[in-house]
Enzyme design. Structure first.
Site, mmCIF file in Angstrom:
data_model
loop_
_atom_site.group_PDB
_atom_site.id
_atom_site.type_symbol
_atom_site.label_atom_id
_atom_site.label_comp_id
_atom_site.label_asym_id
_atom_site.label_seq_id
_atom_site.Cartn_x
_atom_site.Cartn_y
_atom_site.Cartn_z
ATOM 1 N N GLU A 1 -0.028 -12.504 -1.512
ATOM 2 C CA GLU A 1 -1.459 -12.543 -1.795
ATOM 3 C C GLU A 1 -1.778 -13.857 -2.504
ATOM 4 O O GLU A 1 -0.990 -14.340 -3.321
ATOM 5 C CB GLU A 1 -1.854 -11.349 -2.674
ATOM 6 C CG GLU A 1 -1.756 -10.038 -1.926
ATOM 7 C CD GLU A 1 -2.282 -8.839 -2.727
ATOM 8 O OE1 GLU A 1 -2.939 -9.018 -3.768
ATOM 9 O OE2 GLU A 1 -2.014 -7.714 -2.275
ATOM 10 N N GLU B 1 -9.171 -9.778 3.578
ATOM 11 C CA GLU B 1 -9.479 -8.406 3.148
ATOM 12 C C GLU B 1 -10.869 -8.312 2.531
ATOM 13 O O GLU B 1 -11.179 -8.997 1.551
ATOM 14 C CB GLU B 1 -8.406 -7.907 2.155
ATOM 15 C CG GLU B 1 -8.671 -6.475 1.692
ATOM 16 C CD GLU B 1 -7.452 -5.763 1.111
ATOM 17 O OE1 GLU B 1 -6.321 -6.277 1.201
ATOM 18 O OE2 GLU B 1 -7.661 -4.660 0.568
ATOM 19 N N ASP C 1 5.584 -7.241 2.714
ATOM 20 C CA ASP C 1 4.580 -7.624 1.721
ATOM 21 C C ASP C 1 5.251 -7.779 0.356
ATOM 22 O O ASP C 1 5.706 -6.780 -0.235
ATOM 23 C CB ASP C 1 3.585 -6.438 1.657
ATOM 24 C CG ASP C 1 2.249 -6.804 1.096
ATOM 25 O OD1 ASP C 1 2.023 -7.990 0.811
ATOM 26 O OD2 ASP C 1 1.413 -5.885 0.960
ATOM 27 N N LYS D 1 4.694 -11.617 3.311
ATOM 28 C CA LYS D 1 3.258 -11.861 3.035
ATOM 29 C C LYS D 1 3.097 -12.007 1.533
ATOM 30 O O LYS D 1 3.703 -11.264 0.774
ATOM 31 C CB LYS D 1 2.407 -10.688 3.547
ATOM 32 C CG LYS D 1 0.942 -10.765 3.111
ATOM 33 C CD LYS D 1 0.058 -9.799 3.869
ATOM 34 C CE LYS D 1 -0.072 -8.442 3.226
ATOM 35 N NZ LYS D 1 -0.637 -8.434 1.863
ATOM 36 N N SER E 1 0.838 -1.205 0.000
ATOM 37 C CA SER E 1 0.000 0.000 0.000
ATOM 38 C C SER E 1 0.873 1.255 0.000
ATOM 39 O O SER E 1 0.379 2.357 -0.240
ATOM 40 C CB SER E 1 -0.933 0.011 1.216
ATOM 41 O OG SER E 1 -0.194 -0.171 2.411
HETATM 42 O O1 KIV Z 1 -0.415 -3.390 1.591
HETATM 43 C C1 KIV Z 1 -1.074 -3.362 2.637
HETATM 44 O O2 KIV Z 1 -1.087 -2.366 3.373
HETATM 45 C C2 KIV Z 1 -1.841 -4.571 2.959
HETATM 46 C C3 KIV Z 1 -2.794 -4.472 4.089
HETATM 47 C C4 KIV Z 1 -3.969 -3.693 3.665
HETATM 48 C C5 KIV Z 1 -3.172 -5.785 4.620
HETATM 49 O O3 KIV Z 1 -1.716 -5.556 2.321
#
Ligand code: KIV
Length: 257
Positions: A112, A176, A81, A110, A43
């Site tokens: 997806e 989500e 992420d 993380k 994000s």
């Molecule tokens: O990128 C992010 O901030 C996320 C969260 C919304 C879980 O993946």
């Protein structure tokens, strides 16, 4: 398994996990005192760089932010992420995850879910890499926003996806924008903690984009609660500075050498 990860896993049904995003050391310094998990989320693309979507951010830029975030983390679990296209196959996923962990010293990554990449989680976990899953509205794979898991068919698919991610060895899963009843069933169906964003209080923990929670991003969908209005606070401070400069009240002797 890392002590921190074990602690997160064991928290299921005992305490709600507090999770937030951070893109810099100044913010992670504050969050670290209160959060179980700090996520360097992709994000950062939209919230920090103003990009159109999260698919546009690259790994090098995220690594730079992670290095900053990590500087202030003492106790919380730090999750990176993995950006779009960095885990298209087992080879890429392992190579990129290892590089990310080596440089940033994050505790976990993380990825997806696209409903198919369970083998990638499995191979990362078997090489000692801790993985957080992410199901429901997954912006790296789905362009148009839609609440997920409202129909029985979609609900069953999501429950199955969560079970597959657990079986592959993930230590937690982000849910989500998943309908309340489905989030509840998923949370009951897996032994690892579910971390909700827009997915009801049935989840084992909650995550928000910190810029949204602080009222700084200008992005406030229904699932966001604004706990502060930093936009106003910053604007007031800047207005005062402007007034002082125009009126020659800043700097005074106190601010001069
Ligand atoms: O990128 C992010 O901030 C996320 C969260 C919304 C879980 O993946």
């Amino acid at each position: 398994m890392l002590k921190k990860i074990l602690k997160i896993k064991k928290s299921k049904s005992k305490k709600k996990l507090v999770c937030l995003t951070a893109y810099s050391k100044s913010l992670s310094k504050i969050l670290d005192k209160h959060c179980d998990i700090i996520l360097l989320g992709d994000s950062v693309a939209t919230a920090f760089y103003g990009m159109e979507n999260t698919q546009q951010i690259d790994m090098k830029t995220m690594i730079n932010h992670a290095n900053s975030v990590k500087k202030s983390i003492k106790k919380s679990t730090f999750v990176f992420d993995m950006p779009h296209n960095t885990y298209r196959n087992v080879y890429d996923a392992k190579k990129n995850a290892k590089k990310i962990i080596k440089i940033t010293k994050c505790d976990a990554i993380k990825i997806e879910s696209n409903g198919k990449n369970f083998n990638i989680i499995k191979s990362l976990v078997s090489s000692g890499i801790q993985v957080m899953g992410h199901i429901g509205f997954t912006p790296q794979f789905k362009k148009n926003f839609k609440i997920q898991g409202q129909k029985t068919n979609d609900q069953n698919k999501l429950i199955n996806e969560a079970k597959m991610i657990e079986k592959a060895g993930a230590f937690s899963i982000v849910l989500e924008c998943i309908a309340k009843k489905t989030a509840e069933k998923i949370t009951r169906s897996v032994k690892i903690p579910t971390i909700g964003i827009g997915s009801s209080n049935f989840c084992d923990g909650q995550i928000l984009v910190t810029d949204d929670l602080l009222g700084l991003s200008g992005f406030y969908p229904k699932f966001v609660k604004k706990y502060a209005n930093l936009e106003n606070i910053i604007e007031n401070a800047v207005r005062k500075f402007k007034k002082d400069v125009r009126n020659k009240n800043f700097p005074t002797n106190l601010n001069a050498y």
